[in-house]
Design a protein around this motif. Structure first.
Motif, PDB file in Angstrom:
ATOM      1  N   GLY A 185      12.330 -16.536  -1.060  1.00  0.00           N
ATOM      2  CA  GLY A 185      11.260 -15.610  -1.421  1.00  0.00           C
ATOM      3  C   GLY A 185      10.621 -16.079  -2.714  1.00  0.00           C
ATOM      4  O   GLY A 185      11.007 -17.112  -3.265  1.00  0.00           O
ATOM      5  N   VAL A 186       9.644 -15.298  -3.187  1.00  0.00           N
ATOM      6  CA  VAL A 186       8.935 -15.683  -4.406  1.00  0.00           C
ATOM      7  C   VAL A 186       9.254 -14.690  -5.511  1.00  0.00           C
ATOM      8  O   VAL A 186       8.991 -13.493  -5.381  1.00  0.00           O
ATOM      9  CB  VAL A 186       7.413 -15.738  -4.159  1.00  0.00           C
ATOM     10  N   ARG A 244       8.915 -20.259  -5.293  1.00  0.00           N
ATOM     11  CA  ARG A 244       9.686 -19.931  -4.099  1.00  0.00           C
ATOM     12  C   ARG A 244      11.076 -20.532  -4.230  1.00  0.00           C
ATOM     13  O   ARG A 244      11.240 -21.723  -4.537  1.00  0.00           O
ATOM     14  CB  ARG A 244       9.009 -20.495  -2.841  1.00  0.00           C
ATOM     15  N   GLY A 275       6.662 -24.529  -6.409  1.00  0.00           N
ATOM     16  CA  GLY A 275       5.266 -24.097  -6.374  1.00  0.00           C
ATOM     17  C   GLY A 275       4.863 -23.360  -7.641  1.00  0.00           C
ATOM     18  O   GLY A 275       5.544 -23.434  -8.680  1.00  0.00           O
TER      19      GLY A 275
END
Lengths: 270, 428
Positions: free
Chosen positions: B287-288, B293, B23
């Motif tokens: 997580g980001v 991510r 992403g």
């Protein structure tokens, strides 16, 4: 939202007085959780129309040295999301001004989008600003926020083209946060010339109020921005006042209150 | 096992996702710049002149194709399995990093930008970037954690020699993660003139894809070299993973070869049961971090946990999203390798083959030693030797007590026995 949100109402009230709103930012847990609660209340006591409470993050990529330092102090002090929510709750129950949370996406994502929205709303929060969550990745958050009556304030930047501005403002609510300059948070001697152009271009896409932040720290700058924007957002300058007070709580709170009051006079200057 | 030409999986999708990973989690200020990188990369891919110029540089400047070396004496330590090293350490500047850097430097020129910034951990990406900037006449600023500027001081001097400004980052853990934070802050403020020449397969789309693509040459060469040398595909491909660029580079071409195990070795530091490690895939959760991510080391509140590794290049609490996808799909396996295991492997390769590897690459060697003992003497193991160890002599000298200490009796043994498993097995 069917009924006007608390945030929209606060901005509308400022507009009704024919002036820009003043929005103050401070991170939770700085210099301590209880000290932070008092400091955010001091923002409102000094004249802020709305407040943003920062949820400190280990990787504040969009923050300059001042807010990085404050986040670091808060995290070293052991700040937890529960403490941030307590800060929101205590401030929201003590003042009328709407209380927003500003943070990076990962803490919210990891806490759970739905859970965070529910807990923030239950604490009396009015909405969220998530500057590293672009529109394309934001649907899950916006759905949860809308369900719990929270506004989602998006940040726009001078580099955004008009069609992208339209795409962002179409899904945002409360207000639009226009970054005055290309850069991270922190005080600057001049508000960039890009800010006015960005406000103009943003307004062409939306009826939402457009508030300007990044680099605004003095009453003169507040007055300058207030002449073309619906709101003025100040963060690092407040953080710096608390850092300068170096642990003297009363002096720090007095300095925050005094700056808020000077800036509040600034946004009323015509 | 098929050795026919084949097509690796078509990931990521248009939004930069490898399954649920990847992403583009970036501030609006960077959206236009990141989209410009993506657009320019697509145009460059379709431009034969771009490919020709890059191929020419890889051949005549970098020295590609890099060698494939049979390490027979080292193989004896790996249960007799045949270990082959893909010699990215022999590239100009001493690591695989130059492959990606030259590609992105050409892209920088195509975009009309005049300044390049980059993060670096071990300093290998920083040196490669400073090198390309010297070659193309670009301004260059390198962000490096203060801890890393000390443990990789030689590379700091190399970057400055090449004309780059090196900024020691003093925030947070003062390592790679914080160098990336600081580089992003610079990029937000200077995006009109500046390209962020990201050094690993992490970050916002298109970086994980683009950096992988620029490193694919490693696996394409190695696959053909192994087929030519051995007459069959290897049983396993082993590489170290920090952000994961050298591993993605060598893995990618082998992904369709279902009989070839892909094994990433991540830094276990002082052990995955201690708090001091960088074993993102073994101990992390999704997580980001830094725009994508992926798995990362984080606490209950989504705050990044500081990593530790003796190797600056693997000392990172995140990892590229494609590795997270390969882990979840089971196509690749990831194993932790401790500081001590890596340092022993470093010593063993040095003593058996006369090749001093980077501490990062030594993690892959330690993984190969373990794997060879599991698979036995019929196995063929391809290891990506991602970099050379010159930069690590300070750390190694301290670890093994290699330097004469003026205050010490020259006859006294060092704190850490330098007699190794290798010495015994090789009858020294």
């Amino acid at each position: 939202m069917s009924t006007e949100s608390k945030l929209s109402a606060a901005l509308a009230a400022a507009r009704a007085e024919n002036r820009a709103a003043l929005i103050g930012y401070l991170p939770a847990g700085f210099p301590s959780v209880d000290g932070g609660i008092k400091a955010v209340r001091a923002l409102v006591e000094g004249g802020c129309d709305a407040v943003e409470i920062g949820l400190p993050h280990s990787d504040p990529v969009l923050d300059g040295p001042t807010i990085q330092t404050a986040d670091d102090i808060a995290l070293r002090g052991g700040i937890r999301i529960a403490d941030v929510l307590r800060t929101v709750r205590e401030v929201a129950s003590a003042v009328d001004a709407p209380v927003l949370v500003m943070t990076y996406w990962n803490p919210v994502d990891h806490y759970g989008t739905e859970r965070f929205a529910a807990d923030l709303a239950a604490a009396g929060g009015a909405g969220c600003i998530l500057p590293d969550l672009p529109v394309e990745e934001s649907e899950e958050w916006r759905t949860a926020a809308a369900k719990h009556g929270l506004d989602t304030v998006f940040v726009v930047a001078p580099s955004n083209r008009d069609e992208r501005l339209a795409r962002i403002t179409a899904v945002g609510s409360g207000f639009v946060y226009a970054a005055a300059v290309m850069g991270v948070t922190g005080t600057r001697t001049q508000v960039g010339h890009q800010a006015e152009d960005l406000v103009k271009r943003t307004r062409a896409t939306t009826d939402l109020p457009v508030c300007v932040g990044l680099g605004v720290s003095t009453p003169d700058q507040a007055a300058e921005v207030a002449a073309f924007a619906d709101g003025v957002i100040v963060g690092s300058a407040f953080v710096q006042r608390l850092l300068d007070a170096a642990g003297d709580e009363e002096a720090g709170l007095a300095a925050v209150r005094a700056l808020a009051s000077e800036l509040a006079a600034g946004v009323r200057r015509r | 096992m098929s050795t026919d030409h084949h097509t690796p999986p078509q990931v990521p999708d248009a939004r930069g996702y490898f399954g649920r990973f990847g992403g583009r989690f970036i501030p609006e200020a960077l959206v236009a710049a990141v989209e410009q990188v993506a657009d320019e990369y697509e145009k460059a891919k379709a431009d034969p002149a771009f490919a020709a110029e890059l191929d020419g540089l890889l051949k005549d400047y970098t020295g590609r194709p890099s060698a494939l070396t049979d390490v027979r004496r080292f193989s004896e330590l790996a249960g007799g399995a045949r270990v082959l090293l893909k010699r990215e350490d022999l590239n100009h500047t001493g690591s695989h990093k130059i492959n990606n850097v030259l590609g992105q430097a050409l892209l920088t020129r195509r975009m009309g930008k005049t300044r390049v910034i980059a993060e670096t951990g071990a300093g290998q990406h920083g040196v490669a970037t400073a090198t390309a900037c010297a070659l193309f006449g670009l301004d260059c600023t390198i962000y490096m954690g203060e801890v890393d500027t000390q443990r990789q001081a030689l590379n700091v001097a190399r970057m400055r020699m090449l004309g780059a400004e090196v900024i020691a980052v003093k925030s947070g853990s003062r390592t790679l993660k914080d160098a990336i934070n600081e580089a992003f802050r610079d990029w937000v403020a200077n995006v009109d003139s500046t390209h962020y020449l990201f050094g690993t397969v992490a970050g916002p789309h298109p970086f994980p894809m683009m950096v992988r693509d620029f490193h694919r040459v490693i696996g394409i060469e190695a696959r053909a070299q192994v087929l030519d040398r051995v007459g069959r595909l290897p049983d396993a491909v082993v590489a170290c993973v920090g952000g994961g660029s050298n591993a993605m580079g060598i893995f990618h071409e082998f992904i369709p070869d279902s009989g070839v195990r892909l094994i990433g070795c991540e830094a276990a530091g002082e052990g995955v049961d201690t708090p001091r490690h960088a074993a993102t895939l073994t101990k992390g959760s999704p997580g980001v971090l830094h725009g994508a991510r992926s798995y990362m080391l984080q606490d209950e509140d989504g705050q990044t946990i500081e990593s530790h590794s003796i190797s600056a290049g693997l000392d990172y609490p995140g990892i590229g999203p494609e590795h997270s996808w390969l882990k979840d799909t089971g196509r690749a396996e990831y194993r932790p390798v401790t500081d001590d295991q890596a340092m022993q492997a470093l010593l063993q390769l040095s003593r058996t083959e006369g090749i001093i590897p980077a501490i990062e690459s030594a993690h892959a060697l330690a993984g190969a030693l373990e794997l060879g003992r599991e698979l036995g003497p019929d196995a063929v193991i391809l290891v990506n030797l991602s970099g050379r160890g010159d930069k690590d002599m300070h750390t190694a000298a301290e670890y093994f007590g290699l330097l004469d200490d003026p205050g010490r009796d020259p006859g006294a043994p060092s704190d850490r026995a330098i007699t190794t498993d290798a010495d015994e097995k090789l009858g020294k």
